[in-house]
Design a protein around this motif. Structure first.
Motif, PDB file in Angstrom:
ATOM      1  N   LYS A 163       0.772  -1.147   0.043  1.00  0.00           N
ATOM      2  CA  LYS A 163       0.026  -0.005  -0.082  1.00  0.00           C
ATOM      3  C   LYS A 163       0.878   1.338  -0.153  1.00  0.00           C
ATOM      4  O   LYS A 163       1.463   1.512   0.956  1.00  0.00           O
ATOM      5  N   ARG A 164       0.926   1.623  -1.269  1.00  0.00           N
ATOM      6  CA  ARG A 164       1.938   2.921  -1.304  1.00  0.00           C
ATOM      7  C   ARG A 164       1.343   3.845  -2.127  1.00  0.00           C
ATOM      8  O   ARG A 164       0.649   3.593  -3.206  1.00  0.00           O
ATOM      9  N   LYS A 165       1.424   5.284  -1.691  1.00  0.00           N
ATOM     10  CA  LYS A 165       1.031   6.323  -2.437  1.00  0.00           C
ATOM     11  C   LYS A 165       1.950   7.615  -2.669  1.00  0.00           C
ATOM     12  O   LYS A 165       2.869   7.724  -1.726  1.00  0.00           O
ATOM     13  N   ILE A 166       2.036   8.096  -3.882  1.00  0.00           N
ATOM     14  CA  ILE A 166       3.079   9.126  -4.117  1.00  0.00           C
ATOM     15  C   ILE A 166       2.589  10.337  -3.553  1.00  0.00           C
ATOM     16  O   ILE A 166       1.632  10.805  -4.028  1.00  0.00           O
ATOM     17  N   LEU A 167       3.120  11.079  -2.506  1.00  0.00           N
ATOM     18  CA  LEU A 167       2.874  12.393  -2.016  1.00  0.00           C
ATOM     19  C   LEU A 167       3.435  13.486  -2.787  1.00  0.00           C
ATOM     20  O   LEU A 167       2.783  14.543  -2.931  1.00  0.00           O
ATOM     21  N   GLY A 168       4.684  13.340  -3.346  1.00  0.00           N
ATOM     22  CA  GLY A 168       5.175  14.208  -4.103  1.00  0.00           C
ATOM     23  C   GLY A 168       6.175  13.965  -4.860  1.00  0.00           C
ATOM     24  O   GLY A 168       6.887  12.849  -4.992  1.00  0.00           O
ATOM     25  N   THR A 169       6.563  14.575  -6.302  1.00  0.00           N
ATOM     26  CA  THR A 169       7.488  14.115  -7.137  1.00  0.00           C
ATOM     27  C   THR A 169       8.222  15.190  -7.890  1.00  0.00           C
ATOM     28  O   THR A 169       7.461  16.268  -7.599  1.00  0.00           O
ATOM     29  N   THR A 170       9.113  15.117  -8.442  1.00  0.00           N
ATOM     30  CA  THR A 170       9.592  16.347  -9.229  1.00  0.00           C
ATOM     31  C   THR A 170       9.022  16.696 -10.570  1.00  0.00           C
ATOM     32  O   THR A 170       8.464  15.905 -11.354  1.00  0.00           O
ATOM     33  N   ARG A 171       8.901  17.957 -10.738  1.00  0.00           N
ATOM     34  CA  ARG A 171       8.021  18.356 -12.085  1.00  0.00           C
ATOM     35  C   ARG A 171       9.082  18.406 -13.282  1.00  0.00           C
ATOM     36  O   ARG A 171       8.643  18.615 -14.145  1.00  0.00           O
ATOM     37  N   ASP A 172      10.590  18.404 -12.841  1.00  0.00           N
ATOM     38  CA  ASP A 172      11.229  18.541 -13.972  1.00  0.00           C
ATOM     39  C   ASP A 172      12.770  17.633 -13.728  1.00  0.00           C
ATOM     40  O   ASP A 172      12.517  16.450 -13.511  1.00  0.00           O
ATOM     41  N   ASP A 173      13.620  18.324 -13.015  1.00  0.00           N
ATOM     42  CA  ASP A 173      14.929  17.558 -12.631  1.00  0.00           C
ATOM     43  C   ASP A 173      14.771  16.858 -11.323  1.00  0.00           C
ATOM     44  O   ASP A 173      14.160  17.221 -10.778  1.00  0.00           O
ATOM     45  N   ALA A 174      15.727  15.811 -11.198  1.00  0.00           N
ATOM     46  CA  ALA A 174      15.819  14.987  -9.951  1.00  0.00           C
ATOM     47  C   ALA A 174      16.839  15.917  -9.300  1.00  0.00           C
ATOM     48  O   ALA A 174      17.478  16.437  -9.676  1.00  0.00           O
ATOM     49  N   ALA A 175      16.716  15.681  -7.710  1.00  0.00           N
ATOM     50  CA  ALA A 175      17.849  16.117  -6.996  1.00  0.00           C
ATOM     51  C   ALA A 175      19.075  16.143  -7.365  1.00  0.00           C
ATOM     52  O   ALA A 175      20.009  17.000  -7.342  1.00  0.00           O
ATOM     53  N   GLY A 176      19.585  14.738  -7.505  1.00  0.00           N
ATOM     54  CA  GLY A 176      20.822  14.443  -7.836  1.00  0.00           C
ATOM     55  C   GLY A 176      21.368  15.193  -9.237  1.00  0.00           C
ATOM     56  O   GLY A 176      22.303  15.434  -9.478  1.00  0.00           O
ATOM     57  N   GLU A 177      20.393  15.284 -10.251  1.00  0.00           N
ATOM     58  CA  GLU A 177      20.279  15.691 -11.456  1.00  0.00           C
ATOM     59  C   GLU A 177      21.111  17.243 -11.345  1.00  0.00           C
ATOM     60  O   GLU A 177      21.575  17.695 -12.011  1.00  0.00           O
ATOM     61  N   ALA A 178      20.113  17.891 -10.515  1.00  0.00           N
ATOM     62  CA  ALA A 178      20.467  19.412 -10.220  1.00  0.00           C
ATOM     63  C   ALA A 178      21.801  19.443  -9.411  1.00  0.00           C
ATOM     64  O   ALA A 178      22.527  20.279  -9.946  1.00  0.00           O
ATOM     65  N   PHE A 179      22.152  18.659  -8.724  1.00  0.00           N
ATOM     66  CA  PHE A 179      23.469  18.780  -8.144  1.00  0.00           C
ATOM     67  C   PHE A 179      24.627  18.450  -9.291  1.00  0.00           C
ATOM     68  O   PHE A 179      25.499  19.248  -9.356  1.00  0.00           O
ATOM     69  N   ASP A 180      24.118  17.479 -10.149  1.00  0.00           N
ATOM     70  CA  ASP A 180      25.179  17.261 -11.181  1.00  0.00           C
ATOM     71  C   ASP A 180      25.512  18.376 -12.276  1.00  0.00           C
ATOM     72  O   ASP A 180      26.337  18.610 -12.642  1.00  0.00           O
ATOM     73  N   LYS A 181      24.152  19.095 -12.645  1.00  0.00           N
ATOM     74  CA  LYS A 181      23.922  20.128 -13.952  1.00  0.00           C
ATOM     75  C   LYS A 181      24.893  21.385 -12.933  1.00  0.00           C
ATOM     76  O   LYS A 181      25.388  21.875 -13.867  1.00  0.00           O
ATOM     77  N   LEU A 182      24.564  21.630 -11.809  1.00  0.00           N
ATOM     78  CA  LEU A 182      24.879  22.954 -11.200  1.00  0.00           C
ATOM     79  C   LEU A 182      26.534  22.504 -11.095  1.00  0.00           C
ATOM     80  O   LEU A 182      27.508  23.544 -11.050  1.00  0.00           O
ATOM     81  N   ALA A 183      26.838  21.402 -10.566  1.00  0.00           N
ATOM     82  CA  ALA A 183      28.430  21.050 -10.553  1.00  0.00           C
ATOM     83  C   ALA A 183      29.025  21.122 -11.780  1.00  0.00           C
ATOM     84  O   ALA A 183      30.061  21.609 -11.908  1.00  0.00           O
TER      85      ALA A 183
END
Ligand code: KG4
Ligand code: ZN
Length: 340
Positions: free
Chosen positions: A154-174
């Motif tokens: 029994k699992r429900k998604i409460l929130g997700t990313t509307r664009d990039d993932a957090a790791g992707e954001a770290f990688d792109k900014l790096a």
């Protein structure tokens, strides 16, 4: 009597095989063999599907032997492989290999959701089975999700990313400031020598009604800031201040969104897993926020926070203990949702 399961992970660039021992009380990793080739991917600036598939094909037989020899003699009581979400051709390699091995061993085969593995990892890395209900934050290069798990199925998604993932954001900014790929860990290291607030970046989605994430605004703000102040990308000076601000912006966003999910559900067990949870600043801030709410905080430790096959073997073990039948017909599903 404990049973033994074998898990295979090939959803992205890691190739991994693990053997686990489990019973109703909990589980224990017996042996894992894992390979990744960040150098080739770094030189090409990202994941190259053809390269990844060839790597999985070449490595799986070798890693299977290694994992089996590390775990010692013993009959395998169930085999499983990640069937999604992930890169379709990469998933197919692991899935086909897993089915063939399970068939040869005359045992059951289980198609496993990679994200369900991440939900398990904060618990099984400490030898325990998941505790319900809990709210899980999964933060990696490919996923940023808040999941409410009220039972094993029994699992429900409460929130997700509307664009990039957090790791992707770290990688792109790096990458924007010359820290290579994947640059999350390098950006965190660089941030330690800097001062947050010397430059200013937005805190994505902070205070928003939903539990969603978004990192594209942060990326654009960072690009504009760097265009105006090119010295922020230069090693040895203000680059560490830029990184400290990025670290603060992503951390505050993850903390704010997770707090929202905990407050909204009233659930008092909070877990975090995925590659970004290797970030000490992120981890400490999440732990503090959970502590302020009287929550039990569980995070994946050791090699369990990044992609691995142990978490897949753990989900397989749970399936076998619960007497679930084989998934011989299962196909790869690149977009397989973790919601049920
Ligand atoms: O879970 P993972 O190994 O693979 C998937 O993406 O599924 O996560 C890799 C991601 C990369 O984006 C990497 O930059 C990020 O996790 N990462 C970090 C740190 N270590 C790894 N991000 C921020 N700080 C870190 N210390
Ligand atoms: Zn993952």
């Amino acid at each position: 009597m404990a049973l033994r399961t074998l898990g295979i992970e090939t959803s992205c660039d890691e190739t991994a095989v693990a053997v686990l021992e489990a019973d109703e009380q909990g589980c224990r990793l017996l042996g894992e063999a894992l390979a990744t080739r960040p150098q080739e991917h770094a030189e090409l600036g990202g994941i190259v599907p053809e390269l990844t598939v060839r790597q999985h094909l070449e490595l799986l037989p070798k890693l299977l032997e290694e994992a089996k020899s590390r775990s010692g003699e013993g009959k395998i009581d169930g085999v499983g492989a990640t069937a999604g979400p992930g890169l379709a051709p990469a998933l197919l390699v692991g899935l086909s290999f897993g089915k063939a091995f399970a068939w040869a061993q005359k045992t059951t085969f289980h198609a496993i959701n990679h994200l369900e593995g991440h939900l398990y990892s904060p618990f099984v890395s400490q030898g325990k089975w998941p505790k319900y209900p809990h709210v899980a934050l999964i933060v990696s290069g490919g996923h940023t999700l808040l999941v409410e798990a009220t039972g094993p199925d029994k699992r429900k998604i409460l929130g997700t990313t509307r664009d990039d993932a957090a790791g992707e954001a770290f990688d792109k900014l790096a990458r924007m400031v010359g820290l290579g790929y994947p640059g999350g860990a390098a950006l965190e290291k660089e941030s330690r020598g800097g001062v947050r607030g010397r430059v200013s970046l937005p805190r994505p989605m902070k205070g928003a009604e939903s539990c969603d994430f978004s990192f594209s605004g942060l990326k654009n703000a960072a690009r504009l800031l760097l265009e105006k102040n090119p010295r922020l990308a230069v090693e040895g000076g203000a680059r560490s201040d830029f990184c400290a601000e990025v670290q603060a912006a992503i951390t505050e966003s993850l903390v704010d969104r997770s707090a929202k999910a905990l407050d909204q559900t009233g659930i008092r067990t909070f877990t975090v897993s995925g590659g970004v949870s290797a970030n000490q600043g992120v981890l400490e801030a999440l732990k503090k926020m959970a502590g302020q709410r009287g929550c039990d905080f569980q995070c994946a430790t050791g090699g369990w926070n990044t992609d691995n096959a142990s978490m897949i073997a753990a989900v397989v073990a749970r399936r076998v203990l619960d007497g679930q039948s084989s998934d011989w017909e299962a196909d790869a599903d690149p977009r397989w949702s973790v919601a049920r």
